[in-house]
Design an enzyme around this catalytic site. Structure first.
Site, PDB file in Angstrom:
ATOM      1  N   HIS A 172     -11.919  17.054 -55.452  1.00  0.00           N
ATOM      2  CA  HIS A 172     -12.406  16.377 -54.249  1.00  0.00           C
ATOM      3  C   HIS A 172     -11.717  16.913 -52.998  1.00  0.00           C
ATOM      4  O   HIS A 172     -12.181  16.674 -51.878  1.00  0.00           O
ATOM      5  CB  HIS A 172     -12.193  14.864 -54.370  1.00  0.00           C
ATOM      6  N   SER A 173     -10.628  17.656 -53.170  1.00  0.00           N
ATOM      7  CA  SER A 173     -10.005  18.308 -52.014  1.00  0.00           C
ATOM      8  C   SER A 173     -10.813  19.519 -51.561  1.00  0.00           C
ATOM      9  O   SER A 173     -10.686  19.971 -50.424  1.00  0.00           O
ATOM     10  CB  SER A 173      -8.574  18.755 -52.341  1.00  0.00           C
TER      11      SER A 173
END
Length: 482
Positions: A172-173
């Site tokens: 998700h980064s």
């Protein structure tokens, strides 16, 4: 994760991984190693988020070998990584400030091949999460060192019936939902399984630099605006979502000796949540609109299906969990800020570009509030997401606000809208997927709103709930929908 007693996954055959390869951008020479600075929005959840695509048996690919499909996916991923090159990198901890950035080192993604004698028909309703789904995903061993964790992993599994699943995990980064959707569409179009490569597919060239979302830029130094708290006339400096979260945590800590809906903050955890999907047909949503607003148009008031269902879910969940009437309750939902920034983020922005909008009331205020009044507050919260709000939100994260893992709080309802990302239309194989299911996430209590492949006007709502509250929530949530 969901408790075992709510899943008969042990009755399914095993899934055997037969091959694992590391996939690099092609050609490698075009991508010198570099550090890509992440924004604070990127750093909120660096773990892998998984979805699994199910493709039922099809005459078109019944004679294709698993190896040929695997090789096509591998070739397509190599080509896709040549443009989305940060996805082949690793996260890197900056020793100076302790923050994660993205090391574009061409370390590669991981693609696994697997087989199972299970048949897709045995899984019954694919919209209902089963712990067996987790076996269809490649999960690298993570020992706390992000520099060794791939940012993209995938597994293609052939079922005994001739059907397939393709699971993809993405950090998700690296991507938010819209950026993940664009990446997967590009990968599918480049894989050329049973179709020509579709170079004409309309996907904007990805923009990987985080630009104005980086704290410390000229944008980040602009003066902040005061924002009113939802449900209160008191002003607050900063982002309402962060302020409300702090208030919820303080309320929970202050009430650790009191019961909130049968469980308190100190002993509430993720381990006992059951994941349940509710299919709301287009007819059910229309029926609720009629019951809420009446059979005839009420002036100029209108609302989206998202606003209606979010209001209905918030009221139902709060009532089902038995939150004390005087307690503060909060609804938070993700808002894409690509077009909220000044100037707007460029088309094809590939990082995280969402913040949480927030509404806070007491449980009693929420219970007596009409759907229409609650929807109006949701609209106001949406409209509060401006360039200044994003700056305030980003700055609060930079100062360490709301960092770390947060256990479920009964008073907090979280919603993520996926209805504009029809993942099932991504044709890795032949035609649309029968269903695309998110796997267990680091925040399993969040409610996902998703398109249903068989009812484009409907919404599938998947939510994690403590098992003792599941029946009550089902009752309150489905009231006025049937």
């Amino acid at each position: 994760m969901a408790t075992k007693k709510h899943d008969d996954h042990e009755n399914y055959p095993t899934v055997v991984v037969t091959k694992t390869v590391t996939v690099h951008p092609k050609p490698l020479s075009h991508h010198p190693q570099q550090i890509l600075h992440l924004s604070n929005l990127d750093r909120q959840c660096p773990m892998l988020m998984y979805v699994v695509f199910f493709y039922k048996p099809c005459f078109a690919y019944q004679n294709l070998s698993l190896g040929s499909i695997f090789n096509s996916l591998k070739s397509g991923l190599e080509e896709t990584l040549s443009i989305w090159y940060p996805a082949a990198g690793r996260l890197s901890l900056n020793q100076a400030d302790g923050k994660l950035n993205l090391w574009c080192n061409n370390g590669g993604a991981v693609l696994a091949e697997a087989v199972t004698t299970a048949k897709i028909i045995q899984l019954a309703d694919l919209s209902q999460y089963k712990e067996f789904f987790e076996r269809l995903a490649y999960k690298p061993v993570f020992q706390g060192n992000f520099s060794q964790m791939p940012l993209i992993v995938a597994q293609v599994t052939r079922f005994g019936c001739g059907g397939y699943s393709i699971s993809i995990g993405a950090s998700h980064s690296l991507f938010d939902g819209p950026a993940t959707y664009d990446f997967l569409r590009a990968w599918a179009s480049n894989s050329a399984i049973l179709k020509e490569k579709r170079s004409t597919l309309q996907i904007y060239k990805p923009v990987h630099e985080r630009g104005p979302l980086l704290v410390g830029t000229q944008h980040g130094q602009q003066q902040l605006t005061k924002f009113p708290e939802s449900g209160s006339s008191a002003p607050t400096r900063g982002a309402a979502a962060i302020d409300h979260l702090h208030q919820l945590i303080k309320q929970a800590l202050a009430g650790t000796d009191m019961k909130f809906g049968g469980s308190n903050f100190s002993n509430t955890g993720n381990s006992n949540l059951v994941l349940k999907t509710f299919h709301l047909s287009g007819a059910m949503i229309e029926s609720l609109k009629i019951k809420v607003f009446g059979g005839e148009s009420r002036g100029s008031f209108s609302c989206s299906s998202f606003e209606l269902i979010a209001a209905h879910l918030w009221k139902a969940r709060t009532k089902a969990l038995g939150v004390k009437k005087g307690a503060m309750v909060c609804l938070q939902f993700a808002v894409d800020v690509r077009n909220k920034m000044v100037p707007p983020l460029p088309k094809g922005f590939s990082g995280n570009a969402f913040v949480l909008a927030s509404i806070a009331l007491t449980a009693e205020q929420l219970e007596v509030s009409s759907h229409e009044a609650t929807i109006e507050k949701i609209k106001q919260a949406k409209n509060s997401i401006t360039n200044d709000y994003v700056i305030a939100y980003n700055k609060a994260l930079d100062e360490g606000a709301a960092q770390g893992s947060l256990p479920p709080i009964n008073e907090l309802t979280l919603v993520s809208d996926w209805t504009r990302m029809p993942f099932h239309t991504i044709d890795f194989l032949h035609g649309e997927a029968a269903y695309v299911s998110p796997l267990l996430s680091p925040i399993p209590q969040v409610a996902y709103f998703m398109q249903n492949p068989n009812d484009l006007r409907g919404i599938d709502v998947r939510i994690g709930l403590p098992p003792q509250f599941l029946n009550a929530f089902s009752h309150y949530f489905l009231t006025n929908l049937q």
